[in-house]
Design a protein around this motif. Structure first.
Motif, mmCIF file in Angstrom:
data_model
loop_
_atom_site.group_PDB
_atom_site.id
_atom_site.type_symbol
_atom_site.label_atom_id
_atom_site.label_comp_id
_atom_site.label_asym_id
_atom_site.label_seq_id
_atom_site.Cartn_x
_atom_site.Cartn_y
_atom_site.Cartn_z
ATOM 1 N N VAL A 56 0.834 -1.208 0.000
ATOM 2 C CA VAL A 56 0.000 0.000 0.000
ATOM 3 C C VAL A 56 0.866 1.255 0.000
ATOM 4 C CG1 VAL A 56 -1.713 1.311 1.301
ATOM 5 C CG2 VAL A 56 -1.928 -1.167 1.098
ATOM 6 N N ALA A 57 1.953 1.262 0.766
ATOM 7 C CA ALA A 57 2.813 2.444 0.820
ATOM 8 C C ALA A 57 3.436 2.737 -0.541
ATOM 9 C CB ALA A 57 3.911 2.242 1.872
ATOM 10 N N ILE A 58 3.903 1.704 -1.238
ATOM 11 C CA ILE A 58 4.518 1.912 -2.557
ATOM 12 C C ILE A 58 3.471 2.374 -3.568
ATOM 13 C CG2 ILE A 58 5.683 0.752 -4.463
ATOM 14 C CD1 ILE A 58 7.081 -1.006 -2.396
ATOM 15 N N LEU A 59 2.299 1.726 -3.562
ATOM 16 C CA LEU A 59 1.243 2.135 -4.489
ATOM 17 C C LEU A 59 0.767 3.557 -4.198
ATOM 18 C CD1 LEU A 59 -0.924 -1.122 -4.773
ATOM 19 C CD2 LEU A 59 0.724 -0.209 -6.422
ATOM 20 N N LEU A 60 0.671 3.902 -2.918
ATOM 21 C CA LEU A 60 0.243 5.250 -2.561
ATOM 22 C C LEU A 60 1.243 6.290 -3.028
ATOM 23 C CD1 LEU A 60 -1.767 7.072 -1.031
ATOM 24 C CD2 LEU A 60 -0.367 6.724 1.012
ATOM 25 N N SER A 61 2.523 6.016 -2.857
ATOM 26 C CA SER A 61 3.540 6.971 -3.299
ATOM 27 C C SER A 61 3.520 7.132 -4.818
ATOM 28 C CB SER A 61 4.924 6.524 -2.830
ATOM 29 O OG SER A 61 5.286 5.295 -3.439
ATOM 30 N N LEU A 62 3.332 6.026 -5.535
ATOM 31 C CA LEU A 62 3.226 6.117 -6.999
ATOM 32 C C LEU A 62 2.009 6.943 -7.400
ATOM 33 C CD1 LEU A 62 4.125 2.453 -8.017
ATOM 34 C CD2 LEU A 62 5.419 4.502 -8.646
ATOM 35 N N LEU A 63 0.873 6.684 -6.769
ATOM 36 C CA LEU A 63 -0.353 7.400 -7.114
ATOM 37 C C LEU A 63 -0.239 8.891 -6.814
ATOM 38 C CD1 LEU A 63 -3.348 7.343 -7.972
ATOM 39 C CD2 LEU A 63 -3.933 6.858 -5.596
ATOM 40 N N LEU A 64 0.231 9.222 -5.614
ATOM 41 C CA LEU A 64 0.307 10.632 -5.231
ATOM 42 C C LEU A 64 1.348 11.388 -6.037
ATOM 43 C CD1 LEU A 64 -0.020 10.468 -1.336
ATOM 44 C CD2 LEU A 64 -1.751 11.142 -2.996
ATOM 45 N N ARG A 65 2.530 10.806 -6.199
ATOM 46 C CA ARG A 65 3.600 11.527 -6.888
ATOM 47 C C ARG A 65 3.305 11.687 -8.376
ATOM 48 N NH1 ARG A 65 7.010 15.561 -6.925
ATOM 49 N NH2 ARG A 65 8.829 15.188 -8.246
ATOM 50 N N LEU A 66 2.857 10.617 -9.033
ATOM 51 C CA LEU A 66 2.548 10.720 -10.457
ATOM 52 C C LEU A 66 1.344 11.637 -10.680
ATOM 53 C CD1 LEU A 66 3.063 7.015 -11.612
ATOM 54 C CD2 LEU A 66 4.641 8.947 -11.848
ATOM 55 N N GLY A 67 0.347 11.544 -9.811
ATOM 56 C CA GLY A 67 -0.787 12.451 -9.923
ATOM 57 C C GLY A 67 -0.396 13.895 -9.687
ATOM 58 N N ALA A 68 0.524 14.122 -8.747
ATOM 59 C CA ALA A 68 0.976 15.486 -8.473
ATOM 60 C C ALA A 68 1.725 16.069 -9.661
ATOM 61 C CB ALA A 68 1.868 15.490 -7.233
ATOM 62 N N VAL A 69 2.558 15.253 -10.301
ATOM 63 C CA VAL A 69 3.299 15.739 -11.466
ATOM 64 C C VAL A 69 2.355 16.006 -12.645
ATOM 65 C CG1 VAL A 69 5.053 15.118 -13.175
ATOM 66 C CG2 VAL A 69 5.438 14.627 -10.757
ATOM 67 N N ARG A 70 1.387 15.131 -12.809
ATOM 68 C CA ARG A 70 0.481 15.261 -13.954
ATOM 69 C C ARG A 70 -0.518 16.402 -13.781
ATOM 70 N NH1 ARG A 70 -1.124 12.356 -18.326
ATOM 71 N NH2 ARG A 70 -3.306 12.540 -18.986
ATOM 72 N N TYR A 71 -1.090 16.506 -12.590
ATOM 73 C CA TYR A 71 -2.162 17.472 -12.375
ATOM 74 C C TYR A 71 -1.734 18.687 -11.562
ATOM 75 C CZ TYR A 71 -4.978 13.517 -13.935
ATOM 76 O OH TYR A 71 -5.498 12.481 -14.661
#
Length: 267
Positions: free
Chosen positions: A193-208
């Motif tokens: 969950v921690a790895i998936l959360l970091s991927l989701l938040l960081r990639l979403g932050a860069v994209r949006y």
């Protein structure tokens, strides 16, 4: 003998240590590769690639281990860490790909490294018999320390200080997830969950463009401040008009004074 579903989620200590080491080495390689990509942008030579890759890949872990004071840093006792960091830098040196591909790879690796090292930092802190508070701090330090040291070495503003998409806050969130999962005795779920959360938040932050507010964006408003600004506006307008009238008067008096102060006309 019967086993419950909760027993299936319990991971032996040696297995958890192996997973932690694998994630740590994966983070070292990925971060050294990121450092090498920055060295390529700055047109460094081979030695520069190795130095930036070493600092980027091992800086956060060394800083964490020094702060924990639980023996020498793992990077200096485990024979795999330094070679893995150097290999990551060498890959960035010898493999030449387009700048657009590097940008995409950089974003994905950066997001993954945050999750890897947040998990590793929390687990190392628990191994040092410290509590959940230091675990969150050390998870964050491990995730962002190497990148901050690399940015300072390259005379860049560290991403941890903000001014960009979510970065350090992602590490804090991943660390909290790992701490909660460890408290519930399900570290395996916490790692995923921690790895998936970091991927989701960081990639979403860069994209949006997700980010925390900065000092200029965050301006508290109040009725008193609004009235004060409205009350001072006429006064500012009066001062502005006064200054304009003064400049116009000086422009009109200028030629006359210049004529009167000039030499007398000869007859």
């Amino acid at each position: 003998m019967q086993f419950s579903s909760a027993d299936a989620l319990v991971v032996p200590a040696h297995a958890l240590a192996t997973v932690t080491n694998v994630l740590d080495l994966a983070g070292v390689f990925a971060s050294a590769l990121l450092g090498g990509s920055l060295a390529r942008e700055m047109d460094f030579d081979l030695f520069g690639f190795l130095v930036v890759g070493f600092v980027s890949g091992l800086g956060g872990g060394i800083l964490r281990d020094v702060l924990l004071q639980d023996g020498p840093p793992v990077a200096l006792t485990d024979p795999l860490y330094v070679p893995v960091a150097l290999v990551g830098a060498l890959v960035a040196f010898f493999v030449s790909i387009s700048e657009r591909a590097w940008d995409r790879l950089f974003t994905v690796l950066d997001a993954a490294v945050i999750g890897f090292w947040a998990v590793v930092g929390v687990q190392r802190t628990f191994d040092a018999h410290l509590g959940w508070g230091p675990a969150i701090i050390m998870g964050t330090v491990t995730a962002v320390g190497g990148g901050a040291a690399r940015d300072l070495l390259l005379r860049r503003v560290p991403a941890v200080l903000g001014g960009n998409a979510l970065y350090a806050s992602v590490a804090v969130a991943a660390s909290i997830v790992m701490v909660v999962a460890s408290a519930l005795h399900v570290p395996t779920i916490g790692i995923v969950v921690a790895i998936l959360l970091s991927l989701l938040l960081r990639l979403g932050a860069v994209r949006y463009g997700w980010g925390l507010p900065n000092g200029r964006d965050w301006q508290p408003q109040s009725a008193l401040a609004t009235l004060f600004r409205r009350g001072r506006r006429p006064e500012r307008m009066r001062l502005l008009r006064r200054s304009r009238r003064g400049r116009e008067r000086d422009d009109q008096d200028g030629p006359a004074s210049a004529t009167s102060d000039g030499p007398p006309e000869r007859r």
